[in-house]
Design a protein around this motif. Structure first.
Motif, short mmCIF file in Angstrom:
data_model
loop_
_atom_site.label_atom_id
_atom_site.label_comp_id
_atom_site.label_asym_id
_atom_site.label_seq_id
_atom_site.Cartn_x
_atom_site.Cartn_y
_atom_site.Cartn_z
N PHE A 25 0.86 -1.06 -0.02
CA PHE A 25 -0.01 -0.07 0.08
C PHE A 25 0.72 1.27 0.07
CE2 PHE A 25 -3.29 -2.80 1.29
CZ PHE A 25 -4.55 -2.42 0.46
N ALA A 26 1.25 1.80 -1.06
CA ALA A 26 2.18 2.92 -1.30
C ALA A 26 0.96 3.98 -1.78
CB ALA A 26 2.92 2.88 -2.26
N PRO A 27 1.22 5.18 -1.66
CA PRO A 27 0.39 6.32 -1.88
C PRO A 27 -0.10 6.02 -3.60
CG PRO A 27 2.11 7.32 -0.90
CD PRO A 27 2.34 5.83 -0.91
N GLY A 28 1.12 5.62 -4.39
CA GLY A 28 0.87 5.68 -5.74
C GLY A 28 -0.44 4.17 -5.89
N THR A 29 0.00 3.17 -5.39
CA THR A 29 -1.04 2.07 -5.42
C THR A 29 -2.40 2.53 -5.03
OG1 THR A 29 1.14 0.84 -4.65
CG2 THR A 29 -1.11 -0.30 -5.15
N VAL A 30 -2.43 3.19 -3.98
CA VAL A 30 -3.98 3.50 -3.50
C VAL A 30 -4.80 4.49 -4.52
CG1 VAL A 30 -5.21 5.01 -1.89
CG2 VAL A 30 -3.22 3.58 -1.12
N CYS A 31 -3.88 5.43 -5.21
CA CYS A 31 -4.37 6.34 -6.53
C CYS A 31 -4.80 5.35 -7.45
CB CYS A 31 -3.31 7.24 -6.68
SG CYS A 31 -3.03 8.57 -5.60
N VAL A 78 -0.31 -9.33 -14.90
CA VAL A 78 -0.54 -9.11 -16.07
C VAL A 78 0.95 -8.83 -16.88
CG1 VAL A 78 -1.72 -7.65 -18.07
CG2 VAL A 78 -2.69 -8.03 -15.63
N ALA A 79 1.39 -9.82 -17.55
CA ALA A 79 2.73 -9.64 -18.32
C ALA A 79 2.79 -8.52 -19.24
CB ALA A 79 3.02 -10.93 -19.19
N GLY A 80 3.89 -7.61 -19.09
CA GLY A 80 4.36 -6.66 -19.87
C GLY A 80 3.49 -5.22 -19.49
N LEU A 81 2.73 -5.27 -18.24
CA LEU A 81 2.08 -4.02 -17.70
C LEU A 81 2.58 -3.79 -16.47
CD1 LEU A 81 -1.78 -3.99 -19.38
CD2 LEU A 81 0.24 -2.54 -19.92
N THR A 82 3.05 -2.60 -16.35
CA THR A 82 3.14 -2.23 -14.88
C THR A 82 1.90 -1.51 -14.33
OG1 THR A 82 4.09 -0.15 -15.60
CG2 THR A 82 5.96 -1.91 -15.38
N LEU A 83 2.03 -1.27 -12.90
CA LEU A 83 0.76 -0.77 -12.24
C LEU A 83 0.60 0.66 -13.00
CD1 LEU A 83 -1.28 -0.58 -10.33
CD2 LEU A 83 0.33 0.18 -8.78
N GLY A 84 1.44 1.49 -13.21
CA GLY A 84 1.31 2.90 -13.94
C GLY A 84 0.88 2.97 -15.29
N TRP A 85 1.43 1.81 -16.12
CA TRP A 85 1.15 1.88 -17.46
C TRP A 85 -0.16 1.08 -17.75
CZ3 TRP A 85 2.39 4.59 -21.34
CH2 TRP A 85 3.75 5.11 -21.33
N GLY A 86 -0.41 0.15 -16.84
CA GLY A 86 -1.67 -0.48 -16.87
C GLY A 86 -2.93 0.39 -16.53
N THR A 87 -2.52 1.01 -15.42
CA THR A 87 -3.73 2.12 -15.03
C THR A 87 -3.97 3.18 -16.35
OG1 THR A 87 -2.98 1.95 -12.81
CG2 THR A 87 -4.39 3.71 -13.14
N LEU A 88 -3.06 3.50 -16.84
CA LEU A 88 -3.18 4.49 -18.03
C LEU A 88 -3.80 3.90 -19.27
CD1 LEU A 88 0.14 6.55 -18.31
CD2 LEU A 88 -1.99 7.45 -18.27
N VAL A 89 -3.55 2.69 -19.47
CA VAL A 89 -4.13 1.92 -20.92
C VAL A 89 -5.44 1.66 -20.43
CG1 VAL A 89 -3.95 -0.23 -21.89
CG2 VAL A 89 -1.63 0.86 -21.60
N ILE A 90 -6.08 1.30 -19.21
CA ILE A 90 -7.23 0.99 -18.86
C ILE A 90 -8.02 2.29 -18.91
CG2 ILE A 90 -8.76 0.18 -17.19
CD1 ILE A 90 -6.42 -2.22 -16.12
N ALA A 91 -7.53 3.39 -18.32
CA ALA A 91 -8.03 4.62 -18.32
C ALA A 91 -8.46 5.12 -19.72
CB ALA A 91 -7.29 5.77 -17.57
N ALA A 92 -7.34 5.01 -20.58
CA ALA A 92 -7.58 5.34 -22.17
C ALA A 92 -8.55 4.55 -22.62
CB ALA A 92 -6.02 5.27 -22.90
N ALA A 93 -8.56 3.22 -22.49
CA ALA A 93 -9.85 2.34 -22.93
C ALA A 93 -11.19 2.59 -22.47
CB ALA A 93 -9.51 0.86 -22.78
N THR A 94 -11.05 3.09 -21.35
CA THR A 94 -12.36 3.42 -20.62
C THR A 94 -13.02 4.86 -21.31
OG1 THR A 94 -11.74 2.85 -18.44
CG2 THR A 94 -13.53 4.26 -18.48
N CYS A 95 -12.05 5.73 -21.47
CA CYS A 95 -12.53 6.88 -22.36
C CYS A 95 -13.12 6.74 -23.81
CB CYS A 95 -11.30 7.94 -22.48
SG CYS A 95 -10.83 8.64 -20.84
#
Lengths: 270, 266
Positions: A144-150, A231-248
C-alpha cells in the motif's frame, strides 16, 4: 454553464429525495433488502473461498488473489449500480412508451432516468465492500504505497464507467429491438459470476472477446491483475493509463451510439 | 376437474406463445445457457488441472453434475413468489378470489404450465445436448425410481416453499428484501453452485438442517451416485418432512391471509 450545473445539482437531490421517500413506504423491507444484498455478496465470497481452497488455488492464483479479484468485481458493479445503475430502467421505459415523457422534458433524458431510479443509498454498503477489498489486497500482499492507492481508486472508477458504457450500448440497442432482457441476463451473470475468476481459464478466444469485444475484462481481470502484478508486460502505472484510455474510448463510443439510436426512437404503437 | 384441465391447457399454450413473442430475445436466452455451461465447464477444468479426483469426485463426474444441475434448475424454476407479491401490491388479488378454483390451486396450475414450457423449450434440448456432447460419458448415472421420486419431491417442495414466502406479502406488502436475504442463504446451502460435499464439515452439517439441500443437492446426488443404498431413503424422508412442513405452513398462511387482504382503495 454554471447555471446549468446548479440546475442539475438541485434536480438530482430533488428527484433523489422523492425516490427515497417512496422507498421508505416499506421501511422494514428497505433495510432487510440492504442487509440481504450484503449477505448475498458475503455468501458468494465465502463459497468461492471454500472452492478455491479445496483445489489449492486456480490457474496459479492463490485464494486471496482470487478473493481480491472477486471483491474488486463486486465493488465495481455495486458502484455502478449505486451511482449510474438507474439507467437500467431504459428498456422498460422503451417497451411501455414512458420514454416519451423523458424525451419531452428540457433536461437530459439519461440524467433524469438515472436519478429517477438510482439507488445511491446502497452506496453505504459499498463502504463495507471497499473494506473487504482492502483486506483481500492486504492478504494478497499488495503493497500500500500512495501510488498504489491512487491507481486503485482510478481503476475502480474506470471499472464503473466501463460497465456504464457496456450497459448503455445495450440500452441503445433496445431502442431498435425492444426486448433485451436475455442479453442483460447474460451480461449480469457473466460479469458477476464468471469475471470473478482470471479470464485466462476460459481460453484464448474468450479472453480476447472479454478484452476487445465485450470489455468486461477491463473492469475485472486487468485492473486486479495490474494491481497484483499478474499481467505480463504491464506495470501498475502503465496498466492504469491503458485501462483509463480504453475507458474513455468505450464511454465515447457508448454516448455516440446512444445519440444515434435515440434519434431513431419511434415510441410504442407508431 | 375438467375446468382445471382446460385452464392448464390454455396456460401451457400462453406460456409457449409468450416465449416466442420476442424471437431474438428467445434465441439470446438459449445462448445464455450455452455460455453458462461453457464457462462453468472451463472453470471446473481449470480447478481440476493436475488432479484426477478431489474428495472422490472426478472431473467427468463434476462436469456432469454441473450440466445436469443447470437443467434441473430450469426444471424446478418457480415464479410463485413474484406472482403473489405483484397481485397483492396492485390489488388484483381480489379478482383471484372471484374465480371458482382456490388461488393456490390456480397458482399450481400456472406453475405446471410454466414447467411445461421449460421442459419443451429448455430441458429436452439440453438433455439432448448432454447426450450428444457426451457430458454423461464415463459417469454412472442412476435414473431409477428414487431419483424421479426425489426430483418430484424437490419440485413440489420448491412450489410450497415459494407459496409460503409469497403469502408473507399479505402482511408486509413488499417482500423483495426478505427474498434477497433468503436467496443468499439458499445460494450457499442448496448445492446448486458448489456441491455440498466440497464444504468444510461444519458447514456441511449445517446444510443438512436446512430445506435447501432437499431442493437441489438430494436429487442431484442420487443421480450421480453420491447418495446410495439406505442413505437414499433417509434423504427422501427428510425431503418429505420439509415438503409436508411447507405445505402445512403455506395452507395456514393462506387461511390467515384472506382476513388481512387489502385491495386498492379499500
Amino acid at each position: 454553464m454554471g447555471a446549468k450545473i446548479t440546475y442539475y445539482w438541485r434536480l438530482y437531490w430533488t428527484v433523489l429525495g422523492m425516490q427515497l421517500r417512496s422507498r421508505m413506504s416499506f421501511r422494514l423491507n428497505f433495510f432487510v433488502m440492504l442487509a440481504g444484498v450484503f449477505l448475498r455478496e458475503a455468501a458468494t465470497l465465502a463459497l468461492m473461498v471454500v472452492l478455491v481452497r479445496k483445489f489449492d488455488g486456480l490457474a496459479g492464483w492463490s485464494t486471496w488473489e482470487i478473493a481480491f479479484l472477486y471483491s474488486f468485481v463486486t465493488l465495481t458493479f455495486r458502484n455502478f449500480s449505486s451511482f449510474v445503475g438507474g439507467i437500467g430502467q431504459i428498456p422498460a421505459f422503451i417497451r411501455t412508451g414512458e420514454m416519451d415523457v423523458y424525451l419531452l422534458t428540457p433536461s437530459d433524458p439519461l440524467f433524469l432516468i438515472n436519478c429517477r431510479n438510482t439507488m445511491i443509498w446502497r452506496s453505504f454498503y459499498n463502504i463495507g465492500i471497499l473494506a473487504v477489498t482492502i483486506y483481500c489486497a492486504y492478504k494478497a500482499q499488495i503493497a500500500f504505497a500512495p501510488g498504489t492507492v491512487c491507481c486503485l481508486a482510478v481503476l475502480i472508477l474506470c471499472g464503473m464507467f466501463i460497465l456504464f458504457a457496456v450497459y448503455l450500448i445495450i440500452y441503445a440497442v433496445s431502442i431498435r429491438v425492444v426486448e433485451v432482457s436475455a442479453l442483460l441476463k447474460i451480461l449480469d451473470s457473466v460479469y458477476k459470476q464468471y469475471m470473478i475468476y482470471p479470464i485466462s481459464i476460459y481460453g484464448r478466444i474468450a479472453a480476447w472477446a472479454f478484452t476487445f469485444l465485450l470489455p468486461l475484462g477491463l473492469a475485472s481481470y486487468y485492473p486486479s491483475g495490474v494491481l497484483l502484478g499478474r499481467v505480463a508486460g504491464l506495470t501498475l502505472g502503465w496498466g492504469t493509463l491503458v485501462i483509463a484510455a480504453a475507458t474513455c474510448l468505450w464511454i465515447t463510443a457508448a454516448f455516440l451510439l446512444w445519440r444515434v439510436f435515440i434519434r431513431r426512437y419511434d415510441s410504442t404503437g407508431t | 376437474m375438467k375446468q382445471l384441465w382446460d385452464y392448464l391447457k390454455v396456460s401451457c399454450k400462453i406460456e409457449l406463445e409468450n416465449q416466442l413473442v420476442f424471437r431474438s430475445n428467445f434465441f439470446v436466452s438459449i445462448l445464455s445457457v450455452v455460455i453458462r455451461v461453457a464457462m462453468l465447464l472451463a472453470l471446473w477444468s481449470a480447478l481440476y488441472q493436475g488432479k484426477t479426483q478431489v474428495d472422490g469426485i472426478s472431473l467427468a463426474t463434476m462436469k456432469c453434475y454441473t450440466v445436469v444441475s443447470i437443467v434441473f434448475e430450469l426444471f424446478i424454476a418457480c415464479n410463485v413468489e413474484q406472482s403473489v407479491t405483484g397481485k397483492v401490491k396492485d390489488g388484483s388479488i381480489s379478482m383471484m378470489l372471484t374465480r371458482p378454483a382456490s388461488y393456490p390451486v390456480t397458482l399450481f396450475i400456472e406453475q405446471l404450465a410454466n414447467t411445461f414450457q421449460a421442459v419443451v423449450v429448455w430441458v429436452i434440448p439440453y438433455l439432448l445436448v448432454i447426450l450428444l456432447c457426451g457430458f454423461a460419458r464415463g459417469v454412472q448415472l442412476y435414473l431409477g425410481p428414487w431419483f424421479w421420486a426425489s426430483a418430484l419431491g424437490a419440485y413440489l417442495l420448491m412450489f410450497f416453499y415459494q407459496l409460503f414466502f409469497g403469502m408473507i406479502a399479505f402482511w408486509t406488502q413488499e417482500i423483495s428484501g426478505f427474498l434477497q436475504a433468503r436467496d443468499a442463504v439458499m445460494l450457499v446451502f442448496s448445492g446448486s453452485m458448489v456441491p455440498l460435499w466440497f464444504f468444510p464439515e461444519k458447514l456441511f452439517a449445517l446444510a443438512q438442517y436446512l430445506p435447501f439441500q432437499a431442493m437441489y443437492s438430494v436429487p442431484l446426488s442420487i443421480l450421480i451416485g453420491k447418495i446410495t443404498g439406505p442413505d437414499i431413503r433417509s434423504a427422501l424422508l427428510v425431503q418429505l418432512g420439509w415438503l409436508l412442513g411447507f405445505w402445512l405452513l403455506s395452507q395456514l398462511c393462506w387461511r390467515k391471509s384472506r382476513r388481512r387482504m387489502i385491495v386498492n382503495g379499500g
